[in-house]
Design a protein around this motif. Structure first.
Motif, PDB file in Angstrom:
ATOM      1  N   ASP A  53      26.768 -13.549 -44.942  1.00  0.00           N
ATOM      2  CA  ASP A  53      25.684 -12.686 -45.397  1.00  0.00           C
ATOM      3  C   ASP A  53      25.688 -12.473 -46.904  1.00  0.00           C
ATOM      4  O   ASP A  53      24.633 -12.331 -47.513  1.00  0.00           O
ATOM      5  CB  ASP A  53      25.705 -11.343 -44.665  1.00  0.00           C
ATOM      6  N   ARG A 100      31.312 -11.604 -42.966  1.00  0.00           N
ATOM      7  CA  ARG A 100      30.484 -10.444 -43.274  1.00  0.00           C
ATOM      8  C   ARG A 100      31.160  -9.561 -44.327  1.00  0.00           C
ATOM      9  O   ARG A 100      32.388  -9.447 -44.365  1.00  0.00           O
ATOM     10  CB  ARG A 100      30.248  -9.613 -42.014  1.00  0.00           C
ATOM     11  N   SER A 129      23.063 -15.811 -46.753  1.00  0.00           N
ATOM     12  CA  SER A 129      21.929 -14.983 -47.169  1.00  0.00           C
ATOM     13  C   SER A 129      21.885 -14.786 -48.677  1.00  0.00           C
ATOM     14  O   SER A 129      20.816 -14.790 -49.282  1.00  0.00           O
ATOM     15  CB  SER A 129      21.995 -13.615 -46.468  1.00  0.00           C
TER      16      SER A 129
END
Length: 256
Positions: A53, A100, A129
């Motif tokens: 992420d 994460r 991301s």
């Protein structure tokens, strides 16, 4: 009308936060972590998806003599003034490596980096991301997508699909098939083997493709910029190059 006053305690709180913000004005860097963590993950099957992420990623094809596991090294540096303690997690779910970072609060400043060593013979898909991605040494298919960050691939021969929403794309490879797209940034591809197909597109940025000496079927398009194609061209060639940009120069040239 009576003038509104701010209680002294509020001034003190604001001042304290201001001091803390000033102390954290320099962004954290994962490289400041001098004691990185390391972990090995067993991999089922012949494919690996890296799902991140918010981290910079360095992905390397491992040497032949490795154990067959995915080896991950993690650097992390972070602080939160008001909020929960920052945290990074990692786990393997089937063939998906999930990375994460949780970092939120009034003043949150965190940075993470992962180096991922992948066994030979594994096809890799990357979904990041937010973060730059570097990869090298791959013989098998490599698919990289990042929402915000640069992408760079070197020393690879497998088919490539590279995409970023905001950042540059660079590849110095011997792959026969390359697809490179960015919405906002330049694209620079250097092919060391005559490719079968090269597709390159930028929404806003220059596109430069350097190719071995051969004859190519070339298609170019730019909304606002020049076009310079100096490779030999033939519309019946099996070696196809498509280069597009919305705003920037397109260059297709032969390597020196």
């Amino acid at each position: 009308m009576a003038a509104r006053t701010v209680p002294a305690r509020a001034f003190a709180a604001i001042g304290a936060v201001a001091v803390l913000v000033t102390g954290l004005s320099a962004c954290s860097s994962a490289e400041e972590d001098k004691d990185p963590e390391h972990r090995s993950f067993a991999l089922q099957g012949r494919t690996l998806t890296i799902d991140s992420d918010d981290s910079a990623l360095e992905i390397v094809a491992a040497d032949e003599h490795t154990s067959g596991k995915v080896e991950v090294t993690r650097w992390f540096k972070g602080s939160v003034v008001v909020g929960s303690e920052p945290e990074v997690t990692w786990k393997m779910e089937d063939d998906r490596l999930v990375l994460r970072m949780h970092c939120s609060g009034v003043v949150a400043d965190c940075a993470a980096k992962h180096r991922i060593e992948v066994p030979r013979g594994i096809a890799v898909k990357v979904k990041d991301s937010d973060g730059s991605v570097q990869a090298r040494g791959f013989r098998d298919a490599l698919n990289i997508r990042t929402g915000d960050g640069s992408v760079r691939v070197t020393d690879s021969t497998g088919p490539l699909e590279l995409r970023t929403g905001d950042g540059s794309v660079r590849a110095e490879v011997s792959s026969r098939r390359v697809s490179a797209h960015t919405n906002d940034g330049s694209v620079q591809l250097e092919l060391r083997t005559v490719p079968d197909l090269v597709e390159s597109r930028s929404g806003d940025g220059s596109v430069t493709i350097t190719l071995p000496r051969a004859t190519y079927k070339v298609s170019t398009e730019t909304g606002d910029g020049g076009v310079d194609v100096s490779v030999p061209r033939n519309d019946t060639s099996a070696h196809v190059v498509n280069a597009r940009t919305g705003d920037g120069k397109v260059t297709v040239r032969t390597a020196n």
